[in-house]
Structures are given as structure tokens and as C-alpha cells.
Design a protein around this motif. Structure first.
Motif, PDB file in Angstrom:
ATOM      1  N   SER A  27      44.890  39.701  38.015  1.00  0.00           N
ATOM      2  CA  SER A  27      45.696  40.477  37.078  1.00  0.00           C
ATOM      3  C   SER A  27      44.773  41.025  36.003  1.00  0.00           C
ATOM      4  O   SER A  27      43.644  40.571  35.828  1.00  0.00           O
ATOM      5  CB  SER A  27      46.803  39.624  36.464  1.00  0.00           C
ATOM      6  N   GLY A  28      45.276  42.012  35.295  1.00  0.00           N
ATOM      7  CA  GLY A  28      44.483  42.643  34.252  1.00  0.00           C
ATOM      8  C   GLY A  28      45.099  43.958  33.833  1.00  0.00           C
ATOM      9  O   GLY A  28      46.325  44.125  33.861  1.00  0.00           O
ATOM     10  N   SER A  29      44.242  44.910  33.471  1.00  0.00           N
ATOM     11  CA  SER A  29      44.728  46.229  33.062  1.00  0.00           C
ATOM     12  C   SER A  29      43.724  47.300  33.461  1.00  0.00           C
ATOM     13  O   SER A  29      42.527  47.046  33.556  1.00  0.00           O
ATOM     14  CB  SER A  29      44.974  46.274  31.551  1.00  0.00           C
ATOM     15  N   MET A  30      44.250  48.507  33.687  1.00  0.00           N
ATOM     16  CA  MET A  30      43.420  49.655  34.041  1.00  0.00           C
ATOM     17  C   MET A  30      43.587  50.736  32.993  1.00  0.00           C
ATOM     18  O   MET A  30      44.705  51.081  32.617  1.00  0.00           O
ATOM     19  CB  MET A  30      43.816  50.215  35.409  1.00  0.00           C
ATOM     20  N   GLY A  31      42.462  51.278  32.534  1.00  0.00           N
ATOM     21  CA  GLY A  31      42.455  52.440  31.664  1.00  0.00           C
ATOM     22  C   GLY A  31      41.892  53.623  32.422  1.00  0.00           C
ATOM     23  O   GLY A  31      41.722  53.583  33.639  1.00  0.00           O
ATOM     24  N   THR A  32      41.561  54.661  31.714  1.00  0.00           N
ATOM     25  CA  THR A  32      41.012  55.841  32.373  1.00  0.00           C
ATOM     26  C   THR A  32      39.559  55.654  32.790  1.00  0.00           C
ATOM     27  O   THR A  32      39.061  56.390  33.645  1.00  0.00           O
ATOM     28  CB  THR A  32      41.108  57.079  31.454  1.00  0.00           C
ATOM     29  N   ASN A  33      38.868  54.660  32.194  1.00  0.00           N
ATOM     30  CA  ASN A  33      37.451  54.475  32.501  1.00  0.00           C
ATOM     31  C   ASN A  33      37.069  53.029  32.815  1.00  0.00           C
ATOM     32  O   ASN A  33      35.927  52.775  33.157  1.00  0.00           O
ATOM     33  CB  ASN A  33      36.592  54.980  31.332  1.00  0.00           C
ATOM     34  N   MET A 158      42.235  55.533  23.951  1.00  0.00           N
ATOM     35  CA  MET A 158      43.323  56.236  23.281  1.00  0.00           C
ATOM     36  C   MET A 158      44.640  56.257  24.060  1.00  0.00           C
ATOM     37  O   MET A 158      45.707  56.375  23.452  1.00  0.00           O
ATOM     38  CB  MET A 158      42.899  57.660  22.954  1.00  0.00           C
ATOM     39  N   LEU A 159      44.566  56.146  25.371  1.00  0.00           N
ATOM     40  CA  LEU A 159      45.767  56.235  26.203  1.00  0.00           C
ATOM     41  C   LEU A 159      46.235  54.844  26.605  1.00  0.00           C
ATOM     42  O   LEU A 159      45.440  53.896  26.647  1.00  0.00           O
ATOM     43  CB  LEU A 159      45.478  57.079  27.457  1.00  0.00           C
ATOM     44  N   PRO A 160      47.515  54.708  26.908  1.00  0.00           N
ATOM     45  CA  PRO A 160      48.028  53.384  27.331  1.00  0.00           C
ATOM     46  C   PRO A 160      47.347  52.915  28.613  1.00  0.00           C
ATOM     47  O   PRO A 160      46.967  53.725  29.456  1.00  0.00           O
ATOM     48  CB  PRO A 160      49.522  53.629  27.569  1.00  0.00           C
ATOM     49  N   ARG A 161      47.208  51.613  28.752  1.00  0.00           N
ATOM     50  CA  ARG A 161      46.627  51.011  29.944  1.00  0.00           C
ATOM     51  C   ARG A 161      47.738  50.601  30.895  1.00  0.00           C
ATOM     52  O   ARG A 161      48.862  50.331  30.486  1.00  0.00           O
ATOM     53  CB  ARG A 161      45.776  49.797  29.558  1.00  0.00           C
ATOM     54  N   ILE A 162      47.416  50.547  32.176  1.00  0.00           N
ATOM     55  CA  ILE A 162      48.362  50.061  33.188  1.00  0.00           C
ATOM     56  C   ILE A 162      48.074  48.583  33.379  1.00  0.00           C
ATOM     57  O   ILE A 162      46.961  48.189  33.725  1.00  0.00           O
ATOM     58  CB  ILE A 162      48.152  50.811  34.528  1.00  0.00           C
TER      59      ILE A 162
END
Length: 164
Positions: A27-33, A158-162
Motif C-alpha cells: 500500500s502507499g500513494s502515487m503522485g505525478t512523479n 501540488m496535486l492530490p495523490r492516489i
């Protein structure tokens, strides 16, 4: 078009990391980079999650070259530029996917980069030659990819993470 393809391919790259991690139960989170993991993973899971990003980029590049899609030259440029920038960041002290793969396999950080950057570079160079693209195309592609990379790097904070 380079900006759009650059952003989309980078998101696909990060999505490949995330989906592979999910497949291994992480589990974790994904951003744009970036993809951040909140659970520990086995060496096997870490290896495959690191392979997933550059691996999908090379698969896309090979498919684009083989099938000669409408935007093949831009796709190949984006993949080459992305993997080259990952190598530059590693050289600057921030080990990227290929460096982590090499460390897990006990190969050091550069052999995997040599393979991915080399394959992507050869595919792009062949396409550039075949299409007889010139310096104006190269300059526009370079500038477009710099805008795309800037967008995904700044978007990461700056954008929300998934969350997954």
C-alpha cells in the motif's frame, strides 16, 4: 504534442509502479512523479515494482517503433529523455529505478541504465534518421519534454495523490 505525450507516458510509468506494488500486496500513494510505499516489501516485490516503470516505457517504445504509430518519434524521444534524465538524477545522488534494480541484483547502479538508455536511444536515433527529422524538430521536442518534466515534478507536490 510532446508535452501531452510526455505527461501521459510519465503517468503510465508511475502507474506501472503502483499497480505492480498492489499486485504484491503493498500500500502507499502515487503522485505525478513518485510512488511512495507505506508497507515494507520483499526484495522480489521491490525488484518488480522498480522494473515496472522503465519496463513499460521500453515496451511502449518497442511497440511504437515496430508499429509506426502516428506519434512514434515523439514517443521514442520521451522514453529516451525520461530514462536519460533518470540516469542524470542518479549521477547527482538521487538513485532512480535502474539504479535500485542494479543494487537489488548486485550489479551496481549503471549497467541497467546502460541497457535502458541505450535501447531507447537506439530506437529514437533510428526513427529520427528514418523520418529525416531536423534540428527544429529536435529543439521543439527538447523544449516540450522539459515543460512536461517540469509539470510532473511540480505536480507531485501540488496535486492530490492516489492512495492504494
Amino acid at each position: 504534442m510532446t508535452i501531452l505525450i510526455g505527461i501521459v507516458l510519465h503517468l503510465i510509468h508511475e502507474l506501472a509502479h503502483m499497480l505492480t506494488a498492489i499486485a504484491f500486496g503493498a500500500s502507499g500513494s502515487m503522485g505525478t512523479n513518485t510512488v511512495n510505499y507505506s508497507t515494507s516489501m520483499s526484495d522480489t516485490a521491490r525488484l518488480w515494482t522498480n522494473i515496472a516503470g522503465p519496463g513499460i516505457m521500453l515496451v511502449i517504445a518497442i511497440a511504437a517503433r515496430a508499429m509506426q504509430w502516428r506519434w512514434t518519434a515523439i514517443i521514442l524521444w520521451v522514453v529516451f529523455f525520461q530514462r536519460l534524465m533518470a540516469a542524470v538524477l542518479t549521477a547527482m545522488g538521487s538513485p532512480n529505478d535502474e539504479a535500485r534494480i542494479g543494487a537489488i541484483l548486485g550489479l551496481g547502479q549503471w549497467p541497467i541504465f546502460a541497457a535502458t538508455v541505450g535501447v531507447a536511444g537506439l530506437l529514437f536515433a533510428a526513427q529520427f534518421r528514418d523520418e529525416r527529422l531536423g534540428w527544429r524538430w529536435a529543439l521543439a521536442a527538447f523544449l516540450g519534454m522539459n515543460v512536461a518534466i517540469t509539470a510532473v515534478v511540480f505536480g507531485d507536490d501540488m496535486l492530490p495523490r492516489i492512495n492504494f
